[in-house]
Design an enzyme around this catalytic site. Structure first.
Site, PDB file in Angstrom:
ATOM      1  N   HIS A  86       8.022  62.306  26.505  1.00 34.26           N
ATOM      2  CA  HIS A  86       6.575  62.251  27.362  1.00 34.26           C
ATOM      3  C   HIS A  86       5.536  61.583  26.515  1.00 34.26           C
ATOM      4  O   HIS A  86       5.712  61.895  25.238  1.00 34.26           O
ATOM      5  CB  HIS A  86       6.396  63.775  27.669  1.00 34.26           C
ATOM      6  CG  HIS A  86       5.256  63.750  28.779  1.00 34.26           C
ATOM      7  ND1 HIS A  86       4.155  64.730  28.947  1.00 34.26           N
ATOM      8  CD2 HIS A  86       4.819  62.683  29.908  1.00 34.26           C
ATOM      9  CE1 HIS A  86       3.402  64.464  29.692  1.00 34.26           C
ATOM     10  NE2 HIS A  86       4.017  63.435  30.443  1.00 34.26           N
ATOM     11  N   PHE A 125       0.795  69.933  31.717  1.00 36.41           N
ATOM     12  CA  PHE A 125       0.353  68.503  31.382  1.00 36.41           C
ATOM     13  C   PHE A 125       1.743  67.512  31.978  1.00 36.41           C
ATOM     14  O   PHE A 125       1.892  66.928  31.498  1.00 36.41           O
ATOM     15  CB  PHE A 125       0.510  68.296  29.840  1.00 36.41           C
ATOM     16  CG  PHE A 125      -0.664  69.310  29.311  1.00 36.41           C
ATOM     17  CD1 PHE A 125      -1.847  69.098  29.188  1.00 36.41           C
ATOM     18  CD2 PHE A 125      -0.237  70.372  28.692  1.00 36.41           C
ATOM     19  CE1 PHE A 125      -2.901  69.951  28.596  1.00 36.41           C
ATOM     20  CE2 PHE A 125      -1.136  71.292  27.933  1.00 36.41           C
ATOM     21  CZ  PHE A 125      -2.393  71.155  27.972  1.00 36.41           C
ATOM     22  N   GLY A 138       1.034  77.051  20.844  1.00 39.39           N
ATOM     23  CA  GLY A 138       0.314  76.120  21.176  1.00 39.39           C
ATOM     24  C   GLY A 138       0.596  74.842  20.082  1.00 39.39           C
ATOM     25  O   GLY A 138       0.726  75.688  18.998  1.00 39.39           O
ATOM     26  N   HIS A 196       2.839  66.784  18.722  1.00 38.13           N
ATOM     27  CA  HIS A 196       2.804  65.558  18.965  1.00 38.13           C
ATOM     28  C   HIS A 196       2.349  64.806  17.407  1.00 38.13           C
ATOM     29  O   HIS A 196       1.916  63.704  17.451  1.00 38.13           O
ATOM     30  CB  HIS A 196       1.739  65.041  20.153  1.00 38.13           C
ATOM     31  CG  HIS A 196       2.174  65.166  21.271  1.00 38.13           C
ATOM     32  ND1 HIS A 196       3.528  65.683  21.676  1.00 38.13           N
ATOM     33  CD2 HIS A 196       1.719  65.164  22.277  1.00 38.13           C
ATOM     34  CE1 HIS A 196       3.713  65.525  22.779  1.00 38.13           C
ATOM     35  NE2 HIS A 196       2.637  65.089  23.517  1.00 38.13           N
ATOM     36  N   SER A 222      11.348  74.781  17.521  1.00 34.29           N
ATOM     37  CA  SER A 222      12.443  73.847  18.034  1.00 34.29           C
ATOM     38  C   SER A 222      13.664  73.521  16.617  1.00 34.29           C
ATOM     39  O   SER A 222      14.699  73.457  16.855  1.00 34.29           O
ATOM     40  CB  SER A 222      11.751  72.627  18.242  1.00 34.29           C
ATOM     41  OG  SER A 222      12.508  71.505  17.845  1.00 34.29           O
ATOM     42  N   ASP A 235       8.806  66.908  24.537  1.00 35.98           N
ATOM     43  CA  ASP A 235       7.441  67.174  24.768  1.00 35.98           C
ATOM     44  C   ASP A 235       6.884  68.400  23.984  1.00 35.98           C
ATOM     45  O   ASP A 235       6.045  69.021  24.401  1.00 35.98           O
ATOM     46  CB  ASP A 235       7.478  67.530  26.318  1.00 35.98           C
ATOM     47  CG  ASP A 235       5.884  67.277  26.995  1.00 35.98           C
ATOM     48  OD1 ASP A 235       5.276  66.699  26.211  1.00 35.98           O
ATOM     49  OD2 ASP A 235       5.772  68.006  27.787  1.00 35.98           O
TER      50      ASP A 235
HETATM   51  N1  SAH Z   1       6.023  70.427  28.799  1.00 41.22           N
HETATM   52  C1  SAH Z   1       4.715  71.206  29.015  1.00 41.22           C
HETATM   53  C2  SAH Z   1       3.805  70.871  27.955  1.00 41.22           C
HETATM   54  C3  SAH Z   1       4.194  70.915  26.566  1.00 41.22           C
HETATM   55  S1  SAH Z   1       2.859  71.138  25.384  1.00 41.22           S
HETATM   56  C4  SAH Z   1       4.217  70.559  30.491  1.00 41.22           C
HETATM   57  O1  SAH Z   1       4.561  69.661  30.821  1.00 41.22           O
HETATM   58  O2  SAH Z   1       3.317  71.537  30.912  1.00 41.22           O
HETATM   59  C5  SAH Z   1       3.622  71.340  23.752  1.00 41.22           C
HETATM   60  C6  SAH Z   1       4.212  72.628  23.525  1.00 41.22           C
HETATM   61  O3  SAH Z   1       4.882  72.433  22.402  1.00 41.22           O
HETATM   62  C7  SAH Z   1       3.148  73.707  23.226  1.00 41.22           C
HETATM   63  O4  SAH Z   1       3.263  74.952  24.090  1.00 41.22           O
HETATM   64  C8  SAH Z   1       3.523  74.150  21.748  1.00 41.22           C
HETATM   65  O5  SAH Z   1       3.542  75.546  21.639  1.00 41.22           O
HETATM   66  C9  SAH Z   1       5.128  73.542  21.602  1.00 41.22           C
HETATM   67  N2  SAH Z   1       5.357  73.471  20.194  1.00 41.22           N
HETATM   68  C10 SAH Z   1       4.748  72.710  19.319  1.00 41.22           C
HETATM   69  N3  SAH Z   1       5.429  72.468  18.173  1.00 41.22           N
HETATM   70  C11 SAH Z   1       6.661  73.369  18.273  1.00 41.22           C
HETATM   71  C12 SAH Z   1       7.654  73.607  17.419  1.00 41.22           C
HETATM   72  N4  SAH Z   1       7.818  73.114  16.079  1.00 41.22           N
HETATM   73  N5  SAH Z   1       8.822  74.541  17.892  1.00 41.22           N
HETATM   74  C13 SAH Z   1       8.342  74.942  19.306  1.00 41.22           C
HETATM   75  N6  SAH Z   1       7.499  74.573  20.144  1.00 41.22           N
HETATM   76  C14 SAH Z   1       6.291  73.929  19.808  1.00 41.22           C
HETATM   77 MG    MG Z   2       3.306  66.183  27.309  1.00 40.34          MG
END
Ligand code: SAH
Ligand code: MG
Length: 200
Positions: free
Chosen positions: A160, A12, A67, A135, A115, A132
């Site tokens: 982002h 993305f 995801g 959301h 995270s 990122d």
């Molecule tokens: N940076 C990537 C897109 C990230 S999409 C790109 O540019 O292609 C968001 C990601 O955040 C997903 O893969 C999801 O698994 C991860 N995510 C969501 N919540 C999270 C959390 N609490 N801890 C770790 N990863 C998380």
């Molecule tokens: Mg993004």
């Protein structure tokens, strides 16, 4: 690392925003390592890696690889290539490993976990944090409050998916951006939906 190979990866991160990410990574990894929240299949990670490599610096990237809400089955960004039908779960880790091997991201250190959980035992100051991940308001705010304190003064916070208009996208990253500006952050540069703030 070949930029045209990065451009073709699943993810993305449009080209012009990826170029900005790479440039900021080069600038701020001069101060310390780069931390990315939300690896997915590693597209944005590769831009960070290419920038930080110039300073011989590492890029840490966190994802539980399950995801976000929008990647789940029947949701807007569901993708069957990263769905494990036997375990009935999204799993982006195999494709991430393949991408790192194919492109040769030797300064990339993936962390497969949540995270906030990682942040509790993280004590290395960072030159740049790229948020990122999830959301939802809860997820975006947690990422900000967990990782922002670890950025060095003069380092950067990159966010982002900034949309001022709620009809264009979710408001959580925009809320975090506004919150940072109310604290000790100043806008450095913005390209479309990606913004780079400097910690004062
Ligand atoms: N940076 C990537 C897109 C990230 S999409 C790109 O540019 O292609 C968001 C990601 O955040 C997903 O893969 C999801 O698994 C991860 N995510 C969501 N919540 C999270 C959390 N609490 N801890 C770790 N990863 C998380
Ligand atoms: Mg993004």
């Amino acid at each position: 690392m070949n930029i045209n190979k990065i451009r073709k990866l699943k993810g993305f991160m449009p080209d012009h925003e990826g170029d900005a990410l790479m440039k900021w990574s080069e600038k701020f990894s001069n101060l310390g390592p780069v931390m990315e929240i939300g690896t997915y299949c590693g597209k944005s990670t590769m831009y960070l890696s290419k920038g930080a490599y110039i300073n011989n610096q590492n890029v840490f990237t966190i994802d539980h690889h399950l995801g976000s809400e929008e990647h789940q089955i029947n949701e807007e960004y569901f993708d069957e290539e990263i769905y494990d039908y036997t375990k009935k779960r999204v799993n982006t880790l195999p494709l991430l490993i393949k991408n790192i091997n194919d492109l040769g991201g030797i300064n990339i250190i993936p962390i497969i976990s949540d995270s906030v959980k990682v942040s509790k035992s993280w004590f290395t100051d960072l030159g740049m944090v790229f948020i990122d991940g999830g959301h939802s308001f809860e997820s975006a705010n947690n990422d900000f409050s967990s990782w922002e304190p670890k950025i060095l003064t003069g380092g950067s916070l990159v966010i982002h998916d900034i949309y001022e208009n709620p009809h264009e996208g979710g408001q959580a990253p925009f809320e975090v951006y506004k919150k940072a500006l109310q604290k000790n952050y100043k806008e450095y540069e913005r390209v479309d939906t990606i913004v780079c703030l400097i910690k004062g």
